[in-house]
Design an enzyme around this catalytic site. Structure first.
Site, PDB file in Angstrom:
ATOM      1  N   LYS A  74       0.809  -1.226   0.000  1.00  0.00           N
ATOM      2  CA  LYS A  74       0.000   0.000   0.000  1.00  0.00           C
ATOM      3  C   LYS A  74       0.840   1.273   0.000  1.00  0.00           C
ATOM      4  CE  LYS A  74      -4.326  -1.912   1.514  1.00  0.00           C
ATOM      5  NZ  LYS A  74      -5.495  -1.876   2.324  1.00  0.00           N
ATOM      6  N   LYS A  87      -4.628  -9.994  -5.493  1.00  0.00           N
ATOM      7  CA  LYS A  87      -5.922 -10.341  -4.890  1.00  0.00           C
ATOM      8  C   LYS A  87      -7.014  -9.342  -5.289  1.00  0.00           C
ATOM      9  CE  LYS A  87      -6.085  -7.892  -0.560  1.00  0.00           C
ATOM     10  NZ  LYS A  87      -6.903  -7.785   0.587  1.00  0.00           N
ATOM     11  N   LYS A 106     -11.180  -4.007  -2.834  1.00  0.00           N
ATOM     12  CA  LYS A 106     -12.216  -2.971  -2.928  1.00  0.00           C
ATOM     13  C   LYS A 106     -11.686  -1.721  -3.597  1.00  0.00           C
ATOM     14  CE  LYS A 106     -13.821  -3.825   1.653  1.00  0.00           C
ATOM     15  NZ  LYS A 106     -12.527  -3.721   2.320  1.00  0.00           N
TER      16      LYS A 106
HETATM   17  N1  AQP Z   1      -9.390 -11.208  -2.426  1.00  0.00           N
HETATM   18  C1  AQP Z   1      -9.750 -11.708  -1.257  1.00  0.00           C
HETATM   19  N2  AQP Z   1     -10.007 -13.032  -1.139  1.00  0.00           N
HETATM   20  C2  AQP Z   1     -10.397 -13.554   0.059  1.00  0.00           C
HETATM   21  N3  AQP Z   1     -10.567 -12.808   1.175  1.00  0.00           N
HETATM   22  C3  AQP Z   1     -10.319 -11.493   1.081  1.00  0.00           C
HETATM   23  N4  AQP Z   1     -10.368 -10.483   1.983  1.00  0.00           N
HETATM   24  C4  AQP Z   1     -10.037  -9.327   1.379  1.00  0.00           C
HETATM   25  N5  AQP Z   1      -9.730  -9.537   0.096  1.00  0.00           N
HETATM   26  C5  AQP Z   1      -9.896 -10.873  -0.121  1.00  0.00           C
HETATM   27  C6  AQP Z   1     -10.786 -10.657   3.367  1.00  0.00           C
HETATM   28  O1  AQP Z   1     -11.904  -9.810   3.588  1.00  0.00           O
HETATM   29  C7  AQP Z   1     -11.895  -9.374   4.944  1.00  0.00           C
HETATM   30  C8  AQP Z   1     -12.124  -7.900   4.998  1.00  0.00           C
HETATM   31  O2  AQP Z   1     -11.034  -7.245   4.382  1.00  0.00           O
HETATM   32  P1  AQP Z   1     -10.746  -5.738   4.749  1.00  0.00           P
HETATM   33  O3  AQP Z   1     -11.820  -4.896   4.249  1.00  0.00           O
HETATM   34  O4  AQP Z   1     -10.536  -5.620   6.195  1.00  0.00           O
HETATM   35  O5  AQP Z   1      -9.372  -5.380   4.111  1.00  0.00           O
HETATM   36  P2  AQP Z   1      -8.561  -5.899   2.905  1.00  0.00           P
HETATM   37  O6  AQP Z   1      -8.057  -7.281   3.191  1.00  0.00           O
HETATM   38  O7  AQP Z   1      -7.517  -4.884   2.657  1.00  0.00           O
HETATM   39  O8  AQP Z   1      -9.664  -5.970   1.756  1.00  0.00           O
HETATM   40  P3  AQP Z   1      -9.690  -5.260   0.359  1.00  0.00           P
HETATM   41  O9  AQP Z   1     -10.951  -5.678  -0.279  1.00  0.00           O
HETATM   42  O10 AQP Z   1      -8.437  -5.491  -0.388  1.00  0.00           O
HETATM   43  O11 AQP Z   1      -9.823  -3.729   0.746  1.00  0.00           O
HETATM   44  P4  AQP Z   1      -8.887  -2.531   0.389  1.00  0.00           P
HETATM   45  O12 AQP Z   1      -8.861  -2.431  -1.094  1.00  0.00           O
HETATM   46  O13 AQP Z   1      -9.502  -1.366   1.040  1.00  0.00           O
HETATM   47  O14 AQP Z   1      -7.522  -2.827   0.961  1.00  0.00           O
HETATM   48  C9  AQP Z   1     -10.540  -9.788   5.537  1.00  0.00           C
HETATM   49  O15 AQP Z   1     -10.744 -10.924   6.362  1.00  0.00           O
HETATM   50  C10 AQP Z   1      -9.721 -10.160   4.341  1.00  0.00           C
HETATM   51  O16 AQP Z   1      -8.798 -11.186   4.636  1.00  0.00           O
END
Ligand code: AQP
Length: 330
Positions: free
Chosen positions: A112, A194, A197
């Site tokens: 990030k 991965k 969001k």
């Molecule tokens: N691609 C993924 N596959 C499986 N699990 C996932 N998680 C996130 N991406 C995947 C799981 O979703 C939960 C919530 O995630 P988060 O919102 O706390 O943060 P993150 O992991 O950083 O998710 P994003 O979607 O990638 O958000 P941004 O873009 O804001 O960083 C967690 O349990 C995570 O493991």
């Protein structure tokens, strides 16, 4: 006594099928067996700049999606992180018991902060706040996608370190709970990273609120390979393997059975069927979301959840402050 579960989702955008299959689906299953505490972690969302109006909207969207996928406020405590002051308070205590060396090894921080000359301190310290979220509730189990494995390990390390120094019963040392399938859903336009969001391209993900046309577009345009055989091989065929994984978890059919079913068929036919499976799974969630999102009930549930969470958090902070010798008010 029932074991306690804690987890959370950042309100950084619409929840996608990666969040759902990796985390939320487990949240729902666990609430029948454990005492569950589920948070919308808005303090994490501001580690990178956010528009205030967008953030507020996303908090309520995520809350409504929690309910739409099947979380039941009678069984689970559902609340917004910043409504319980103990998270930030405990994070400071833990920051004084964690090291810059271990934080600089966190791959999410490296990802990030890549390309920026100076990253916000909060982005660097984010895993410590996550440790505080978990330890504040004496959680035994933390259901997360496997991208969070490193953060769970850090949480355990900090808990053990503090227990050794300030008393064995300062913190419960939690275990991560990772699924085999669905634990890591990859981006549709680039299966080497991965699904996320905050990725720029909307076609990289399927959000739980996407309509049929958008789901169809994302899947039909999903990157595959030129070999044309439907076979699971994450290393050599990451695109089709990711789609097989999604198909398998949504349909409940084993990947080997899908490979057999689609022998001799092309990617086009496979993708068309996958669209149907995903649309079928997400439509009821979208409908339920529409019912709840603008209801008065939603804010009442979050306020009640925050009050219930705060009782647990205050009790933990009393114990932590006493073990550390902090403060004079009981
Ligand atoms: N691609 C993924 N596959 C499986 N699990 C996932 N998680 C996130 N991406 C995947 C799981 O979703 C939960 C919530 O995630 P988060 O919102 O706390 O943060 P993150 O992991 O950083 O998710 P994003 O979607 O990638 O958000 P941004 O873009 O804001 O960083 C967690 O349990 C995570 O493991």
């Amino acid at each position: 006594m029932k074991k306690r579960v804690f987890s959370g989702v950042q309100p950084t955008g619409n929840i996608h099928i990666g969040n759902y299959l990796g985390a939320l689906k487990q949240f729902v299953e666990l609430q029948n067996e454990y005492e569950c505490v589920y948070c919308i972690v808005d303090l994490h969302a501001i580690t990178l700049p956010k528009d205030a109006e967008d953030l507020h909207k996303h908090i309520l969207d995520v809350a409504a999606l929690y309910l739409a996928v099947g979380l039941d406020p009678k069984k689970s405590v559902i609340f917004v992180q910043s409504d319980v002051p103990g998270h930030a308070e405990l994070a400071w205590v833990l920051m004084c018991n964690s090291y810059t060396g271990e934080l600089s090894r966190m791959t999410q921080f490296k990802d990030k902060s890549r390309g920026s000359e100076s990253a916000p301190t909060g982005l660097f310290a984010y895993p410590v706040l996550m440790a505080a979220d978990i330890l504040l509730y004496d959680a035994d189990i933390v259901p997360v996608g496997n991208d969070q494995k490193q953060h769970i390990e850090l949480t355990r390390d900090i808990a053990i370190r503090v227990n050794n120094k300030y008393g064995e019963n300062t913190f419960v040392v939690p275990d991560g709970r990772f699924l085999k399938e669905g634990a890591r859903i990859m981006a549709l336009d680039n299966p080497l990273v991965k699904m996320s969001k905050s990725a720029e391209s909307d076609l990289s993900r399927i959000s739980l609120l996407d309509d049929e046309a958008k789901i169809k577009k994302s899947i039909m345009k999903a990157e595959t390979d030129s070999d044309g055989t439907i076979r699971y091989d994450m290393e050599k065929k990451p695109g089709i393997s990711n789609l097989l994984n999604i198909y398998s978890v949504f349909s409940g059919t084993a990947i080997a059975d899908l490979e057999a079913e689609y022998t001799g068929k092309g990617y086009g036919a496979f993708k068309k069927d996958l669209v149907e499976i995903v649309v079928g799974a997400l439509s009821p969630i979208r409908e339920r979301f529409e019912e709840i999102r603008y209801s008065k009930e939603l804010e009442d549930i979050l306020k009640d959840g925050a009050a219930r969470a705060d009782v647990i958090a205050k009790e933990t902070m009393r114990r932590v402050k006493s073990h550390f010798g902090l403060g004079i008010c009981k």
